[in-house]
Design a protein around this motif. Structure first.
Motif, mmCIF file in Angstrom:
data_model
loop_
_atom_site.group_PDB
_atom_site.id
_atom_site.type_symbol
_atom_site.label_atom_id
_atom_site.label_comp_id
_atom_site.label_asym_id
_atom_site.label_seq_id
_atom_site.Cartn_x
_atom_site.Cartn_y
_atom_site.Cartn_z
ATOM 1 N N ALA A 66 0.868 -1.183 0.000
ATOM 2 C CA ALA A 66 0.000 0.000 0.000
ATOM 3 C C ALA A 66 0.903 1.230 0.000
ATOM 4 C CB ALA A 66 -0.904 -0.002 1.216
ATOM 5 N N PRO A 129 -3.701 -3.678 -9.663
ATOM 6 C CA PRO A 129 -4.347 -3.061 -8.512
ATOM 7 C C PRO A 129 -3.553 -1.885 -7.914
ATOM 8 C CG PRO A 129 -3.175 -5.012 -7.820
ATOM 9 C CD PRO A 129 -3.018 -4.926 -9.311
ATOM 10 N N ASN A 131 -3.420 0.300 -4.026
ATOM 11 C CA ASN A 131 -3.925 0.439 -2.660
ATOM 12 C C ASN A 131 -3.276 1.688 -2.060
ATOM 13 O OD1 ASN A 131 -4.417 0.287 0.124
ATOM 14 N ND2 ASN A 131 -4.477 -1.954 0.108
ATOM 15 N N SER A 162 -8.517 0.090 -1.683
ATOM 16 C CA SER A 162 -7.923 -0.702 -2.763
ATOM 17 C C SER A 162 -8.825 -0.661 -3.992
ATOM 18 C CB SER A 162 -7.720 -2.150 -2.308
ATOM 19 O OG SER A 162 -8.954 -2.794 -2.107
ATOM 20 N N ASP A 164 -9.341 -2.765 -7.671
ATOM 21 C CA ASP A 164 -8.983 -3.971 -8.407
ATOM 22 C C ASP A 164 -9.842 -4.103 -9.665
ATOM 23 O OD1 ASP A 164 -6.968 -5.918 -7.071
ATOM 24 O OD2 ASP A 164 -8.098 -5.051 -5.395
ATOM 25 N N SER A 173 -6.544 -8.386 -2.421
ATOM 26 C CA SER A 173 -6.267 -7.141 -1.692
ATOM 27 C C SER A 173 -6.797 -7.240 -0.261
ATOM 28 C CB SER A 173 -6.945 -5.956 -2.394
ATOM 29 O OG SER A 173 -6.391 -5.765 -3.671
ATOM 30 N N TYR A 174 -7.982 -7.807 -0.151
ATOM 31 C CA TYR A 174 -8.629 -7.950 1.156
ATOM 32 C C TYR A 174 -7.784 -8.845 2.065
ATOM 33 C CZ TYR A 174 -12.570 -8.770 4.397
ATOM 34 O OH TYR A 174 -13.386 -8.833 5.487
ATOM 35 N N SER A 176 -4.658 -9.482 1.801
ATOM 36 C CA SER A 176 -3.397 -8.822 2.103
ATOM 37 C C SER A 176 -3.574 -7.823 3.263
ATOM 38 C CB SER A 176 -2.902 -8.140 0.836
ATOM 39 O OG SER A 176 -1.991 -7.131 1.138
#
Lengths: 572, 572
Positions: A66, A129, A131, A162, A164, A173-174, A176
């Motif tokens: 991020a 993606p 973030n 994030s 995507d 992403s979630y 992570s």
């Protein structure tokens, strides 16, 4: 740092309006001061701890790829109107007009802002993606600010967003962020559980709340003692509780004058509560909804809302609404009732497994006995769903293990937003086939100042705070028993230098106060280690190291203090 | 970091509403985006630089024994009413009511707040001195936000406040901050001058502004080419300019139809400007004030205000006010005029040293020639003071050296506040004799986001930004000419690891774009060093290192890149 150079005014008295331990201790120990209702100033000690939490958050967010940014606190009303939240947010959002009468709000969160920020810059799937996160003061005008930092009006939050290309990307992403949050709260030393939670009004397809377990928490959670399962009680899925099968007795009516609560009825008829059923009536989206659970269970409003596909949170039905559909408050059961356009009946699964139970007779001062739901309800006409709150008598829905209930402080939340904001604000990208798609979003929050409060709620005793080493304002304090004694001071300074060189964040309490005062302050402020330099031990070239957490004290040769302290800190 | 993981959208076009270079470049290079008028979001590159500036500020403030705290942005109106600034601040202060209709402002500065914070905690001279600071977003509702970060409505400021027992203590605190600021701006790589400035409406006994020298600056400053002397032009003390003595000619009136400016009169009568005097009429505290300077000089409004002990900034007198005291606009001189209760005459010192000059005849279309001020003015009745702006023809008031004029961006200010706020808010301490005294305060601000803009104003060329190493978003970028070439990428990654290990803040531009695009971006973003990895040099086991500042390019063996880069950075 030297204590004589530290601005840390401690208080003897517990402030009368401090309603939780963390608030009391932070005020007493000189970590913060109240400026106005729900507004606090952090003093140097408190700010040191906040900065340590922020540093941990930054490290783990960066590790999860991020990227830190900073958006303005002032947000133009237009973007909130586009998303539909300008009106929806209500009085909690602080609104302000500029000198030209343009409308703004003080950001309570930044979904609209971030979506607007990226929407003209990210055009292709190749750029995703992404973030982005920030650590910033947020504003929510709580009706009744309370619990110190836990429900204040201006608070420090880390918020991440994030973007995507598809659901699979969002899942990644979630995950992570979920993992980063787990690392963050572990590093902060918190006892916590990520719990399944309700996505509620904000929409989206899934969310976890990171709950610090503490009595002062405002959330009810349930977790398994064997596996990882944990859920907000609102979303905890109870199993079906069966009862021993009985021969079905004949339905009959008994007089129950003035017994409007199921407890009163059970007492009057000498029945155990689980042999009764009770009714709660809600108003949802203009419909009257009758919810039925066993007398020993409680209704889960969120589950009721989901069962009837309600778009808003349930409210209790008014006497007028009850009357309109012909219900007699205090004496209601589904027996003999039919659903209509404006009236829905929802029965908990476990109610359907009861035999010969007692419930309202749908007329004043009377109850049925020997209700057998499968026989006596219009089963074609009712919704059967798990609408009770999970109890400690339930078993873990995942592994069948036993459950614990607890109170939790919500210190973080991860949230699959989906396309709610990207659609409202037209944040689209071109996919591999050149077709425009709305970006799939997630949002991820951490209450930085609330994390500080949660740590204190978890770690304190009657003498003060017991900091986890990672977020303590200082890791260790050196207390010369008598600051006027040159030998003691000189040894203290030697130790101070050695510890600094070893990278220990250390305070030297060089104040000329009595030893008792310094010890009391050290316990109150809660440094993980206290190194006491006194004449007695100095004779043996030793000092005493006391561990705040355990109270354990040990002797240590002066020239090995740095090694010993470093070693001890690693386990705190 | 890898460029493919960095959110840094660059723009080809200069945004049309960007009115200074720093704003244009920060938008083009992807450092920030505009959210609304005077409101900006920092993207990852911009925020990296801001955090580097913040880190420098923190280190130097801590070194100066200041302690970091954090006060709320929301400030209750009450404390501003106590200090008298709730009304005085005007439309620049953003005001907001909470849900219970309590009044707040969004802090434009925190004197009231900090004074309230310490006033019940510091009771004794033993607890002083104290210096507390914070780094926080501040809010000022500029009538016309402009120049990007230099005059925005929400900006990042470091504000510090010192509390001392006496003037000598304040002097020390002030000096300590002055020195810290000098170190901070030196470390940020700025070309700057601390200049004497006017304490203005805020009161207090002395102040310096730290001015970054740049054409885009809004402040006019003057500094000595030989010594340290530097001042805001408003406060620069001009000496007395003498003229060659002449025999006094007889005063007479000449017709000067429609010549309402002194330039027009000089042309009409074929006189050099320094043989004329001109008049500017102000309204100050309800009085009409006639200010007289030589025709080749300009009036210094601040000096006029000081000369008449005015409490507010001078405004130009209206035609009605002129008429009321009998002045004829365009044809005014002090000859024959008398001061009254409502009319004051202030004459610049250098005017008194003129001979046979020309000035208004106090009637329409006529001027006097051969005015000799010492003879013709009512010298008992006028105020003589240095009320002209210092010019480049003046000499340094300190050393007699020659002066330069320049534009400056105010990036910091140190201020001796005295007791203005401690008296208004009753912040007293008991002195050694047990007597209560108001604390002696100083306040010290740094515009963090403005410092970023000032650095870009100073360091850029037609291709982009040229960062000082200390505040560059990355110190170096590695550009493989072709990211699809495995040999180039593998060498680039080796160098990347080596630089990271050497503690260099480095970006690897692993994008698959053409080399030309990457070079352009590297120049635009302004990394101090660019390391180019290409087939040509790789044959000799070398890469090229280019210095952004000088354009100089040098060859370097691959295995000594880390050493060379570290060495080069030390001089940037």
């Amino acid at each position: 740092m030297l204590a004589t150079k530290l601005y840390a005014p401690t208080l003897r008295e517990v402030p009368s309006d401090a309603d939780v331990v963390s608030q009391q201790l932070m005020l007493r120990a000189g970590f913060m001061r109240k400026t106005a209702n729900g507004l606090y100033s952090f003093l140097p000690l408190g700010w040191r701890s906040i900065k340590k939490i922020e540093a941990i958050v930054r490290e783990e967010m960066d590790r999860a790829s991020a990227q830190e940014i900073m958006m303005p606190i002032l947000q133009p009303a237009e973007i909130w109107k586009e998303s539909g939240r300008w009106n929806a947010y209500g009085a909690e959002m602080m609104r302000i007009n500029d000198r030209h009468d343009n409308e703004f709000c003080l950001g309570p969160t930044h979904e609209e802002m971030i979506t607007t920020l990226v929407k003209n810059e990210i055009n292709s799937y190749r750029q995703l993606p992404v973030n982005l996160y920030q650590i910033q003061s947020k504003f929510r005008d709580e009706r009744r600010p309370r619990y110190g930092l836990m429900r204040s009006r201006e608070f420090i939050m880390k918020d991440a967003y994030s973007f995507d290309v598809d659901e699979a990307g969002l899942e990644e992403s979630y995950k992570s962020m979920y993992d980063a949050y787990t690392r963050i709260f572990n590093r902060c030393g918190l006892t916590f559980r990520p719990v399944e939670a309700d996505s509620g009004a904000i929409g989206g397809s899934g969310t976890h709340e990171f709950m610090a377990i503490a009595e002062a928490g405002e959330a009810d959670i349930v977790y398994c003692t064997k596996c990882d399962y944990a859920a907000n009680i609102e979303i905890g899925k109870p199993g079906i509780m069966k009862q021993e099968e009985e021969a079905l007795q004949e339905l009959s009516v008994v007089d129950t004058p003035n017994a409007t609560s199921i407890e009163a009825v059970a007492e009057m008829l000498n029945l155990p509560l689980h042999k009764t059923i009770k009714a709660v009536v809600f108003s949802i989206d203009g419909k009257v909804v009758l919810a039925i659970v066993r007398g020993d269970h409680e209704v889960n409003e969120v589950a009721v809302q989901h069962a009837v596909l309600g778009s808003v949170e349930p409210e209790m039905a008014t006497p007028e609404e009850l009357e309109k559909v012909g219900l007699t408050a205090g004496f209601i059961s589904p027996v003999g009732l039919q659903q209509t356009e404006e009236f829905t009946i929802v029965v908990d699964e476990s109610v359907m497994e009861t035999y010969n139970v007692c419930g309202g007779a749908n007329k004043k001062d009377a109850h049925y006995v020997n209700i057998n739901p499968k026989r006596d309800f219009n089963v074609e006409d009712i919704i059967v769903a798990p609408i009770r709150l999970i109890t400690k008598d339930d078993v873990c829905p995942t592994c069948g293990g036993s459950l614990e209930h607890a109170k939790g402080i919500e210190v973080g939340q991860v949230f699959k937003l989906g396309t709610k904001y990207s659609e409202a604000l037209q944040a689209t990208f071109l996919d591999q086939n050149g077709r425009p798609n709305p970006m799939i979003m997630g949002c991820y929050g951490i209450g930085v100042s609330r994390t500080l409060a949660a740590a204190i709620e978890q770690y304190h005793d009657e003498n003060g705070i017991i900091w986890p080493r990672s977020i303590a304002p200082f890791e260790a304090v050196i207390v010369p028993i008598n600051a006027k004694d040159e030998a003691l001071m000189s040894t203290s300074e030697t130790i101070y230098s050695a510890l600094q060189e070893a990278g220990v964040d250390v305070l030297l309490d060089d104040r000329k106060d009595r030893a008792g005062v310094k010890f009391k302050d050290a316990d109150l402020i809660g440094y993980p280690l206290r190194i006491t330099v006194s004449k007695n031990t100095l004779e043996n070239n030793e000092v005493e190291i006391q561990i705040r957490k355990t109270g354990e004290a040990l002797s240590c040769a002066i020239d090995s203090v740095a090694t010993k302290v470093t070693e001890l800190l690693q386990n705190l």
